[in-house]
Enzyme design. Sequence first.
Site, PDB file in Angstrom:
ATOM      1  N   GLU A 174       0.830  -1.197   0.000  1.00 24.37           N
ATOM      2  CA  GLU A 174       0.000   0.000   0.000  1.00 24.37           C
ATOM      3  C   GLU A 174       0.871   1.257   0.000  1.00 24.37           C
ATOM      4  O   GLU A 174       1.936   1.286   0.600  1.00 24.37           O
ATOM      5  CB  GLU A 174      -0.931  -0.024   1.217  1.00 24.37           C
ATOM      6  N   CYS A 203      -1.165   5.949   9.906  1.00 24.29           N
ATOM      7  CA  CYS A 203      -0.035   5.200  10.436  1.00 24.29           C
ATOM      8  C   CYS A 203      -0.480   3.895  11.063  1.00 24.29           C
ATOM      9  O   CYS A 203      -1.393   3.873  11.870  1.00 24.29           O
ATOM     10  CB  CYS A 203       0.655   5.978  11.544  1.00 24.29           C
TER      11      CYS A 203
HETATM   12  N1  SAH Z   1       8.515   0.700  10.052  1.00 27.29           N
HETATM   13  C1  SAH Z   1       8.862   2.066  10.224  1.00 27.29           C
HETATM   14  C2  SAH Z   1       8.056   2.995   9.377  1.00 27.29           C
HETATM   15  C3  SAH Z   1       6.606   2.658   9.181  1.00 27.29           C
HETATM   16  S1  SAH Z   1       5.551   2.755  10.568  1.00 27.29           S
HETATM   17  C4  SAH Z   1       8.736   2.463  11.660  1.00 27.29           C
HETATM   18  O1  SAH Z   1       8.204   1.690  12.455  1.00 27.29           O
HETATM   19  O2  SAH Z   1       9.196   3.531  11.995  1.00 27.29           O
HETATM   20  C5  SAH Z   1       5.251   4.510  10.668  1.00 27.29           C
HETATM   21  C6  SAH Z   1       4.877   4.988  12.060  1.00 27.29           C
HETATM   22  O3  SAH Z   1       3.568   4.525  12.414  1.00 27.29           O
HETATM   23  C7  SAH Z   1       5.817   4.484  13.132  1.00 27.29           C
HETATM   24  O4  SAH Z   1       6.197   5.565  13.943  1.00 27.29           O
HETATM   25  C8  SAH Z   1       4.953   3.522  13.927  1.00 27.29           C
HETATM   26  O5  SAH Z   1       5.345   3.461  15.262  1.00 27.29           O
HETATM   27  C9  SAH Z   1       3.586   4.125  13.767  1.00 27.29           C
HETATM   28  N2  SAH Z   1       2.465   3.208  14.003  1.00 27.29           N
HETATM   29  C10 SAH Z   1       2.416   1.877  13.823  1.00 27.29           C
HETATM   30  N3  SAH Z   1       1.177   1.404  14.118  1.00 27.29           N
HETATM   31  C11 SAH Z   1       0.432   2.471  14.491  1.00 27.29           C
HETATM   32  C12 SAH Z   1      -0.943   2.647  14.861  1.00 27.29           C
HETATM   33  N4  SAH Z   1      -1.803   1.630  14.877  1.00 27.29           N
HETATM   34  N5  SAH Z   1      -1.368   3.888  15.154  1.00 27.29           N
HETATM   35  C13 SAH Z   1      -0.532   4.949  15.082  1.00 27.29           C
HETATM   36  N6  SAH Z   1       0.755   4.845  14.705  1.00 27.29           N
HETATM   37  C14 SAH Z   1       1.235   3.622  14.414  1.00 27.29           C
END
Ligand code: SAH
Length: 362
Positions: free
Chosen positions: A115, A358
Amino acid sequence: MQGHTGDVDVETVRMNDGRTGGAIQGVRKTALAGLSIEALTDALKPLPAFRAKQIFRWLTRGVRSFNDMTDISYMVREALDKRFSLYSSVISRRLSDADGTVKLQLTLEDGCVIESVLLSDDEGRKTACLSTQAGCAMGCVFCKTGAIGFRRNLSTAEIIEQFLHLISMGAIANVVIMGMGEPLLNLNALREALSFITGELGFSKRRVTLSTSGIAAGIRDLADNGPGVRLAVSLTTADEPLRERLMPVTRTNPLPLLKETLIYYQRKHSKRITLETVLLRHINTSHKDAELVARFADDLDVAINVIPWNPVAGMRFEGAALGEPDRAEVERFIAALQKKGLNVTKRFKKGRGVAGACGQLG
Ligand code: SAH
Ligand code: SF4
């Protein structure tokens, strides 16, 4: 998300080369998107070099089909269409949220689905959110991508194509490497893709942010070998035992090592680092949690990006359902950080209606 479906318009998009939804029929055509001018000139032989230049220009604008290349004759377009496809990936689904977010579901040649998201801020500026892996191996308990597990790394072309698919929907002001996957575990392909996006496509490095769950060796590699994009680290909590349970990456990349590596990174690149903290109701939002984050931020030049957890149905942590923090909980946490003199921003909730916010990708 429930209650939002009325705002969502779902359409299955038929692709330029007639394929839909990842069906692979017959011989695979060579995809042209993501090739450098030189490689494209080679691939198109015996067509003259000026054709390659024309086609390259169309590709950089996210053209949808050979037929849209209006400065190329019908005969040549037909011939191109027989031998080549524009992209290796197919847009198998496109979801638009009422808040301006568009989520593309791309089916890759081997059937993997990834995605990519285009977010719009209030001024209409667009941010492209790109994936680097199909799935993710890091297993963060609050993230939907983590829950589906790891499929495979994306190729350089598959990363570039996401950008090109999104560019056809509007001018892109910023790129965030925050889609599916851990970017630092696919750093070589990502490096090449970013070199194309910031080189051939002329996109500014300063407008690209890479987010990692905190892989120390990868951050060191970035510090030593670039690219000099902006860095964001998903800290979420600076309470080591809690982080080990929420983000298993902590077991092999403990917080003292992560911090030492960030200090090393910052010595080489004076740029400010963003620390992202996903706020989980009653789990990492206490005053003590804020103090630990502030202590982690000592000796670093950082901004804290607070992200209230975006709900994913059925996600649990140690037996209890995960919950969104309430407003007061978020405000208290932010105020505690600000009292420590930290610069804090709150991430907007864009894209929830299409599960494109996110942590909702998957
Ligand atoms: N894998 C990388 C980048 C993608 S995730 C990382 O973890 O940094 C992007 C962001 O979304 C990260 O900061 C992660 O902690 C956050 N994230 C993951 N699941 C989430 C959720 N359900 N709600 C809000 N943020 C979330
Ligand atoms: Fe992977 Fe990032 Fe999700 Fe963690 S938050 S599982 S690192 S995509």
